[in-house]
Structure formats: structure tokens, C-alpha cells
Design an enzyme around this catalytic site. Structure first.
Site, PDB file in Angstrom:
ATOM      1  N   ASP A  97      16.259  60.433 107.147  1.00  0.00           N
ATOM      2  CA  ASP A  97      15.681  61.778 107.247  1.00  0.00           C
ATOM      3  C   ASP A  97      14.681  61.925 106.107  1.00  0.00           C
ATOM      4  O   ASP A  97      15.052  61.795 104.935  1.00  0.00           O
ATOM      5  CB  ASP A  97      16.760  62.856 107.120  1.00  0.00           C
ATOM      6  CG  ASP A  97      17.616  62.950 108.369  1.00  0.00           C
ATOM      7  OD1 ASP A  97      17.111  62.626 109.456  1.00  0.00           O
ATOM      8  OD2 ASP A  97      18.791  63.335 108.260  1.00  0.00           O
ATOM      9  N   ASP A 113      19.837  67.260 121.315  1.00  0.00           N
ATOM     10  CA  ASP A 113      20.902  67.817 120.472  1.00  0.00           C
ATOM     11  C   ASP A 113      21.829  68.607 121.383  1.00  0.00           C
ATOM     12  O   ASP A 113      21.424  69.625 121.957  1.00  0.00           O
ATOM     13  CB  ASP A 113      20.313  68.729 119.394  1.00  0.00           C
ATOM     14  CG  ASP A 113      19.450  67.959 118.400  1.00  0.00           C
ATOM     15  OD1 ASP A 113      19.685  66.749 118.232  1.00  0.00           O
ATOM     16  OD2 ASP A 113      18.551  68.563 117.793  1.00  0.00           O
TER      17      ASP A 113
END
Length: 256
Positions: A12, A131
């Protein structure tokens, strides 16, 4: 012969720095994504996924520069996602050296974008990130819904049907993150992983919740995933990629 299952460390990145901490030994600068990606390449990772969580538009140039540096030093496939909204975004990332580009929120708001991207660049380099969160109660038929904005906004879209639609539009791969499990370190949501993997003919990458090597193996054996993605178990040096591969092989999983 069974296709080898892939192990994919995930970084990330915010403004060119890895933000979910990394505590590798012997890394001079724990925040530099290129150095971290090189370490994973040396360890034998199958791919690297780089998620740009920079909110600002001015961060984009930093991201492209980071991708260029990474692609020049890392020789395994590189998937880059985060803020991909236009065909030009995809072209810029591929030109910078990404092998695949991951589309998330933009696919929800404009599904045809996925079809356009696949037609323009080829399905093999278009990943759709999903997601998903469980919305069914105890005793009900399991159902998962697509959420956006980091799992905060419900869309009303059924996760399995949505994944199938993305495949039909030309996505080459699905990156499935369980929002219920993400960061919990008690394993993937095997129910949604299996439901989507079984419904699709394209590879599904399981993400969200890995805390140990058995979780990786379960993603493949019980979740039917084609690949497993993890961040913190590798970043913090709890396990190495070779250890993960050896464990998966010991469970009868074909690895590269």
C-alpha cells in the site's frame, strides 16, 4: 497438470511511500516501495501488487515515477491499482511498466469502462478489484455485497453476480478483498472466495485477513482461489515467501 497457485505480496503506497509498515531486516529504508518489491522478487514472489492509496491528484506523478523505478528493477509481474478512472490512467501505468492495472471504484460507477479497457489493452492486463462484505444474517443463505470507499459505502450489488458481470465485460482477473476480514489476521472469508471462484472461469485472487501460512493454503484448498495476496505477514518478516511456498507445497498445492 494443475496450474501453479501464485503468492502475491501487496504494497500500500501513499505519495511514493509504503504505508502499512514494513519491518524487513536489512532494509535501509522501510518506506521505499522499490526496495521492498526487490526483496520480494529476490524471495521468489510470483507477482507484486502495488495499491496507490494517494488521494491527491498531484500524487499521481509520484506514483508513475515509482512504477517506472519498480519496473526497471523488479522482473516479476506488477499489478498497479488505486485511482484508476480513465483509459489514459491505464495507458500511463502500462507505459510506466505495470503489467496489469487494477480497477476498483470506477468499475462500480461505470461498468462499461471495464469493457472498454479490456477491448483497448487486452483482458490479460485488466484486473477488477472487488471489496465485499457479508450482508446475510445467521441462518440465511449467504450473501455478500459490493462496498466502495474503503468498505464504507454499500452499493446494493451482489458480489457474486457483480464478479460474473465483470468477467463477461472482459476482466482477466478478480482481486477479491473481504472487508470483514481485512486486517483481522484470522483468515480469508472462504465462503465468498469459494462462491466467486466457483462461479467464474477467470482467476480469483483472495485478499484480506491472512495471519499465518495455513490461511494462505486454505484460500486455495477451501476457497478455490487461483492466487493468494498478503501484506503484513510478509512485511513484518513473520514469514518469507519461500516459507509460504514450502508450506503450500506440503499441503499438496502446486506452486512455482
Amino acid at each position: 497438470m494443475a496450474l501453479a497457485k501464485r503468492i502475491i505480496p501487496c504494497l500500500d503506497v501513499d505519495n511514493g511511500r509504503v504505508v502499512k509498515g514494513v519491518k524487513f531486516e536489512n532494509i535501509r529504508d522501510a518506506g521505499d516501495p522499490v526496495e521492498i518489491a526487490r526483496r520480494y522478487d529476490e524471495q521468489g514472489a510470483d507477482e507484486i501488487t502495488f495499491l496507490d492509496i494517494t488521494a491527491s491528484v498531484d500524487g499521481r506523478d509520484t506514483t508513475l515515477h515509482t512504477v517506472e523505478r519498480m519496473a526497471s528493477q523488479v522482473f516479476i509481474p506488477l499489478t498497479v491499482g488505486g485511482g484508476v478512472r480513465t483509459v489514459q490512467d491505464i495507458r500511463n501505468l502500462l507505459n510506466a511498466g505495470a503489467d496489469k492495472v487494477s480497477i476498483n471504484t470506477a468499475a462500480v460507477f461505470n461498468p462499461e469502462f471495464v469493457g472498454e479497457a479490456a477491448a483497448r489493452f487486452g483482458s490479460q492486463c485488466i484486473v477488477v478489484a472487488i471489496d465485499a462484505k457479508k450482508v446475510s444474517g445467521p441462518g440465511e443463505t449467504p450473501r455478500w455485497e459490493i462496498f466502495t470507499h474503503g468498505g464504507r459505502k454499500p452499493t446494493g450489488l451482489d458480489a457474486v453476480l457483480w464478479a460474473k458481470k465483470m468477467e463477461d465485460l472482459g476482466a482477466g482477473e478478480i482481486l477479491l478483498t473481504s472487508m470483514d476480514q481485512d486486517g483481522m489476521k484470522n483468515g480469508f472469508d472462504l465462503g465468498v472466495t469459494r462462491a466467486i471462484s466457483d462461479a467464474l472461469g477467470i482467476p480469483v485472487i483472495a485478499s484480506g485477513g491472512v495471519g499465518n501460512l495455513e490461511h494462505l493454503a486454505a484460500g486455495v484448498i477451501e476457497g478455490h482461489a487461483s492466487a493468494v495476496l498478503a501484506a503484513s505477514i510478509f512485511h513484518f518478516g513473520e514469514y518469507t515467501v519461500p516459507e509460504a511456498k514450502a508450506y503450500m507445497a506440503s499441503r499438496g498445492i502446486v506452486v512455482r
